[in-house]
Design a protein around this motif. Structure first.
Motif, mmCIF file in Angstrom:
data_model
loop_
_atom_site.group_PDB
_atom_site.id
_atom_site.type_symbol
_atom_site.label_atom_id
_atom_site.label_comp_id
_atom_site.label_asym_id
_atom_site.label_seq_id
_atom_site.Cartn_x
_atom_site.Cartn_y
_atom_site.Cartn_z
ATOM 1 N N VAL A 171 55.206 61.362 2.603
ATOM 2 C CA VAL A 171 54.833 61.349 4.063
ATOM 3 C C VAL A 171 54.615 62.748 4.822
ATOM 4 O O VAL A 171 53.723 62.882 5.534
ATOM 5 N N GLY A 174 51.282 63.856 3.698
ATOM 6 C CA GLY A 174 50.360 63.159 4.340
ATOM 7 C C GLY A 174 50.064 63.662 5.822
ATOM 8 O O GLY A 174 48.891 63.759 6.278
ATOM 9 N N VAL A 175 51.301 64.173 6.336
ATOM 10 C CA VAL A 175 51.145 64.405 7.864
ATOM 11 C C VAL A 175 50.421 65.884 7.775
ATOM 12 O O VAL A 175 49.557 66.339 8.515
ATOM 13 N N VAL A 178 46.798 65.471 7.366
ATOM 14 C CA VAL A 178 45.995 64.974 8.640
ATOM 15 C C VAL A 178 46.005 66.086 9.659
ATOM 16 O O VAL A 178 44.873 66.419 10.225
ATOM 17 N N GLU A 199 53.182 69.303 15.977
ATOM 18 C CA GLU A 199 52.591 68.251 16.762
ATOM 19 C C GLU A 199 52.410 66.915 15.779
ATOM 20 O O GLU A 199 52.652 66.006 16.662
ATOM 21 N N THR A 200 51.972 67.194 14.521
ATOM 22 C CA THR A 200 51.663 66.070 14.069
ATOM 23 C C THR A 200 52.794 65.299 13.668
ATOM 24 O O THR A 200 52.936 64.079 13.537
ATOM 25 N N GLU A 203 54.143 63.290 16.402
ATOM 26 C CA GLU A 203 53.483 61.991 16.506
ATOM 27 C C GLU A 203 53.758 61.025 15.505
ATOM 28 O O GLU A 203 53.717 59.677 15.584
ATOM 29 N N LEU A 204 54.169 61.579 14.157
ATOM 30 C CA LEU A 204 54.484 60.544 13.108
ATOM 31 C C LEU A 204 55.925 59.933 13.895
ATOM 32 O O LEU A 204 55.919 58.709 13.367
ATOM 33 N N ARG A 205 56.854 60.650 14.338
ATOM 34 C CA ARG A 205 58.037 59.893 15.107
ATOM 35 C C ARG A 205 57.426 58.837 16.037
ATOM 36 O O ARG A 205 58.111 57.748 15.904
ATOM 37 N N VAL A 207 54.660 57.210 16.085
ATOM 38 C CA VAL A 207 53.838 56.059 15.153
ATOM 39 C C VAL A 207 54.983 55.346 14.496
ATOM 40 O O VAL A 207 54.958 54.066 14.324
ATOM 41 N N ALA A 208 55.974 56.062 13.770
ATOM 42 C CA ALA A 208 56.822 55.434 12.890
ATOM 43 C C ALA A 208 57.706 54.415 13.587
ATOM 44 O O ALA A 208 58.212 53.412 13.255
ATOM 45 N N VAL A 209 58.543 54.879 15.001
ATOM 46 C CA VAL A 209 59.374 54.199 15.561
ATOM 47 C C VAL A 209 58.498 53.083 16.533
ATOM 48 O O VAL A 209 59.272 52.089 16.774
ATOM 49 N N GLY A 210 57.314 53.154 16.378
ATOM 50 C CA GLY A 210 56.601 52.166 17.273
ATOM 51 C C GLY A 210 56.863 52.280 18.837
ATOM 52 O O GLY A 210 56.400 51.358 19.708
ATOM 53 N N VAL A 213 52.036 54.852 20.722
ATOM 54 C CA VAL A 213 50.964 55.388 19.686
ATOM 55 C C VAL A 213 50.089 56.073 20.573
ATOM 56 O O VAL A 213 49.353 55.926 21.754
ATOM 57 N N PRO A 214 49.932 57.547 20.019
ATOM 58 C CA PRO A 214 48.604 58.255 20.903
ATOM 59 C C PRO A 214 47.693 57.655 20.801
ATOM 60 O O PRO A 214 47.048 56.980 20.014
ATOM 61 N N LEU B 100 51.101 47.212 16.804
ATOM 62 C CA LEU B 100 50.844 48.693 16.776
ATOM 63 C C LEU B 100 50.025 48.944 15.283
ATOM 64 O O LEU B 100 50.270 48.271 14.503
ATOM 65 N N LEU B 102 50.393 51.111 12.713
ATOM 66 C CA LEU B 102 51.276 51.282 11.723
ATOM 67 C C LEU B 102 51.886 49.813 11.187
ATOM 68 O O LEU B 102 51.878 49.385 10.254
ATOM 69 N N LEU B 167 46.209 59.326 11.240
ATOM 70 C CA LEU B 167 47.669 59.373 10.951
ATOM 71 C C LEU B 167 48.459 58.148 10.419
ATOM 72 O O LEU B 167 49.125 58.237 9.296
ATOM 73 N N GLU B 170 47.273 57.361 6.581
ATOM 74 C CA GLU B 170 47.671 58.214 5.686
ATOM 75 C C GLU B 170 49.144 57.995 5.273
ATOM 76 O O GLU B 170 49.388 57.851 4.383
ATOM 77 N N ARG B 205 61.051 54.765 9.000
ATOM 78 C CA ARG B 205 61.595 55.048 10.233
ATOM 79 C C ARG B 205 62.829 55.897 10.420
ATOM 80 O O ARG B 205 62.963 56.569 11.384
#
Lengths: 216, 216
Positions: A171, A174-175, A178, A199-200, A203-205, A207-210, A213-214, B100, B102, B167, B170, B205
């Motif tokens: 992961v 991957g970040v 990106v 910053e990315t 954003e992952l946090r 995106v992952a937590v839902g 989303v940016p 979302l 993801l 993101l 990926e 997560r």
């Protein structure tokens, strides 16, 4: 195509470390000279049309010297890559004991990004050449998978379990990828690569937590 | 080191769809017959030692037919891969509007994993052959990057912004890859791939938020 490559190589700091360790005193900076010669020639006339003999000649070295340093004309563009694995591993090893795996890798990626930022022009020139040739894109993917493997090893050396190590490495790289693409792709980008990596990861946090989303 | 190898082919369900769409009525199941013949021969005598003529012969087809379906002897092992891009895109397109990014990709990956689960033995056999040959591992990495690109497109078609799409794609494919490796690597694994994918997204997560890291 006239991409003039005046800037120094990708991540010379890293290259130098690898160079001094492996090659000792012969042909000072041979790896970097070969890298720059190859980058110029691939940009000028294309990867396929360039021979190892031509690269060596432009670098003022012999073909034999080329093959002492690189197994083939693809590898010469990835001279910083092995050093990067080592550098990542070092930063991961030094991370505070309480760091979570993903945090340790994020910090390490920020560290290897600094020399890339300092040599932005050179990195962009190299990236352009790689993007233009399928053989080089393939090799880049292989190198990336080696970065993941090296990161997994470094995390396991800290006592991180194999499952968490593998997931975190995959992961995190991957970040990084990106963030790197954003940094490379954005014309007139003024933000620095280490900041874009941070910053990315943020954003992952999201995106992952839902939680959100940016929109960009 | 273990170059990461996501096995995306051998989803015959997908293959069949692509086959019927593209090739019409000639040589029923030619793609699958060629795939199985290649898999056998690569396992028996190695990738380098096998010729296209031999693959065609074992499949009871001609060399010309081989080249109507595949550009080279690497590609024949990736016959499911293009179909998988399309299948992912379809599931992503159908995801509820409120999903979302993801989440939509996670669901799509669970869907493409079902036929892989049903053909576990075949997927493992293919995976073993790919892992044993650098050329095939490279092609696998290329296919994986195409899956990421296809996923980005599918997300953008839903109105997801390019930054979030990239993101999410990926990271999601990274998670899939880790889950797939666990499924392939675990001897006597009884959990099913779709469940392992869901479980690995749950771990993501935890890893990303830093609330806790799996110890395994």
């Amino acid at each position: 195509m006239s991409v003039t490559v005046v800037s120094l190589a990708l991540m010379t700091a890293v290259t130098d470390i690898a160079y001094h360790r492996v090659m000792g005193r012969w042909e000072p900076n041979a790896r970097e000279r070969l890298f720059l010669a190859a980058l110029e020639l691939y940009a000028e006339r294309g990867f396929e049309q360039t021979t190892v003999a031509e690269i060596a000649r432009r670098a003022g070295l012999t073909e034999r010297t080329f093959f002492r340093h690189f197994p083939d004309k693809r590898e010469v563009l990835f001279t910083g890559s092995d050093g990067m694995v080592g550098q990542l591993a070092e930063v991961i090893a030094r991370a505070p004991q309480e760091s979570l795996p993903l945090g340790a890798v994020a910090e390490a990626l920020g560290a290897v990004a600094r020399p890339m930022q300092e040599r932005r022009e050179g990195v962009l020139a190299r990236q352009k050449v790689v993007a233009a040739h399928a053989e080089l894109r393939e090799r880049e993917l292989v190198k990336r998978s080696k970065l993941v493997a090296g990161t997994v090893e470094a995390l396991e050396a800290r006592g991180v379990g194999p499952r968490a190590a593998r997931l975190s490495a995959e992961v995190a790289l991957g970040v990084f990828h990106v963030a790197f693409e954003r940094w490379v792709g954005a014309d007139g980008e003024t933000r620095e690569l280490p900041d874009m990596i941070a910053e990315t990861f943020a954003e992952l946090r999201e995106v992952a937590v839902g939680g959100g989303v940016p929109a960009g």
